[in-house]
Design an enzyme around this catalytic site. Sequence first.
Site, PDB file in Angstrom:
ATOM      1  N   HIS A 139      37.135  25.360  10.028  1.00  0.00           N
ATOM      2  CA  HIS A 139      36.577  25.199   8.667  1.00  0.00           C
ATOM      3  C   HIS A 139      36.009  23.797   8.448  1.00  0.00           C
ATOM      4  CE1 HIS A 139      38.853  28.926   7.630  1.00  0.00           C
ATOM      5  NE2 HIS A 139      39.777  28.370   8.404  1.00  0.00           N
ATOM      6  N   SER A 266      13.403   3.834  11.646  1.00  0.00           N
ATOM      7  CA  SER A 266      12.779   4.162  10.377  1.00  0.00           C
ATOM      8  C   SER A 266      11.820   3.030  10.079  1.00  0.00           C
ATOM      9  CB  SER A 266      13.865   4.265   9.312  1.00  0.00           C
ATOM     10  OG  SER A 266      13.332   3.905   8.058  1.00  0.00           O
ATOM     11  N   LYS A 272      18.501   1.974  11.236  1.00  0.00           N
ATOM     12  CA  LYS A 272      18.676   3.400  11.536  1.00  0.00           C
ATOM     13  C   LYS A 272      18.586   3.711  13.033  1.00  0.00           C
ATOM     14  CE  LYS A 272      18.982   6.390   8.905  1.00  0.00           C
ATOM     15  NZ  LYS A 272      17.978   6.994   8.006  1.00  0.00           N
ATOM     16  N   GLU A 279      17.898  16.934  16.131  1.00  0.00           N
ATOM     17  CA  GLU A 279      17.409  17.679  14.958  1.00  0.00           C
ATOM     18  C   GLU A 279      16.283  18.635  15.341  1.00  0.00           C
ATOM     19  OE1 GLU A 279      17.585  14.806  11.249  1.00  0.00           O
ATOM     20  OE2 GLU A 279      17.111  13.673  13.045  1.00  0.00           O
ATOM     21  N   TYR A 306      -1.474  51.894  26.300  1.00  0.00           N
ATOM     22  CA  TYR A 306      -1.880  50.537  25.951  1.00  0.00           C
ATOM     23  C   TYR A 306      -2.596  50.496  24.612  1.00  0.00           C
ATOM     24  CZ  TYR A 306      -4.137  45.971  26.093  1.00  0.00           C
ATOM     25  OH  TYR A 306      -4.548  44.705  25.778  1.00  0.00           O
ATOM     26  N   LYS A 314       1.581  37.552  24.096  1.00  0.00           N
ATOM     27  CA  LYS A 314       1.477  36.314  24.876  1.00  0.00           C
ATOM     28  C   LYS A 314       1.937  35.084  24.127  1.00  0.00           C
ATOM     29  CE  LYS A 314      -1.368  38.476  27.970  1.00  0.00           C
ATOM     30  NZ  LYS A 314      -1.178  39.710  27.126  1.00  0.00           N
TER      31      LYS A 314
END
Length: 338
Positions: A139, A266, A272, A279, A306, A314
Amino acid sequence: MAKFTESISFDRRLWRHDLVGSIAHATMLGCIGVLTKAEAKRIVAALEAIGDDIEAGRFTWDESLEDVHMNLEAELTRREPAGAKLHTGRSRNDQVALDMRMWLRDEIVELELELRSLQQALVALGQANDSIVIPGYTHLQRAQPVYFAHHLLAYVEMIERDRERLLDAFSRVNVCPLGSGALAGSTLPLDRNQVAAMLGFEDSRGRPVVSQNSMDAVSDRDFAVEFCFVASLLGVHLSRLAEEIVLWCSRPFAYVRMPDAFSTGSSIMPQKRNPDAAELVRAKAGGVIGALGALLVVMKGLPLAYGKDLQEDKAPVFETAKTLSLSLAAMAGMVSGM
Ligand code: ARG
């Protein structure tokens, strides 16, 4: 119409597989006497020369010729008039299914190696920190102490199952559709086993593997859907690990320091060290899952056999393979330098 229907802008990456498939087909047509031996030889030589030119950047793709198959065939016929006979007993419908299967085979082999590299990086990170104990969570509440290595090895297991799924999918990708023609096969005595063997479509005992039903072979893309599913699940696993890395880099956790090469700054806050790569791995899994959905929806309403809809297989497949390969490299790099 030309702009809307062309696929050369994205299927040109199949050129190697298209040429190799044509060389096998021409060789077989020479063996069964549909082409003379001399014609087959000249066609093969011309196809090889075209390959050299493409490799050297001396080839111009023509959008008005629609796709990679017609571009290569037109060039072949310009160089070698007997090239006009190459398409005997073959259609673009079995040709494109062949190319996609051969392209995916190569991608799967590459991806499998990349998965192993990531597993090795995770094991090495655990080994280098084998006395480190971190909180284990349930949790997202601190639950019990666990070894950091224990935590990392959970991902090694997930990736191991992804590897197994990928290799299992390979056996269904590795089936030769040539001989199916447009949809109804061919009345020519094509030697399908010979072509399959030449192109490496063989089972574990070295026996050629050919598709059994021509209408199925030209109109299903389940092998591509399966690849996209395996990729999506792998994307989910990578995304979970990426999310943990983001947390671990954040101050309240501060378990890891991201290597400089994978940290970004940054423009206004020089302190930073953002985990951009993690991410992006997390976000790009969204695109991979979306591609699976796109492909499934393309397939769901198609009558046999087809339909041009199948050209839309693709972009999802190519994008999936490219995104995964980059995500795996970024993940392995982060883990190695963490
Ligand atoms: N570019 C087509 C595709 O990717 C090749 C097959 C075209 N066949 C046809 N009958 N129009 O699916």
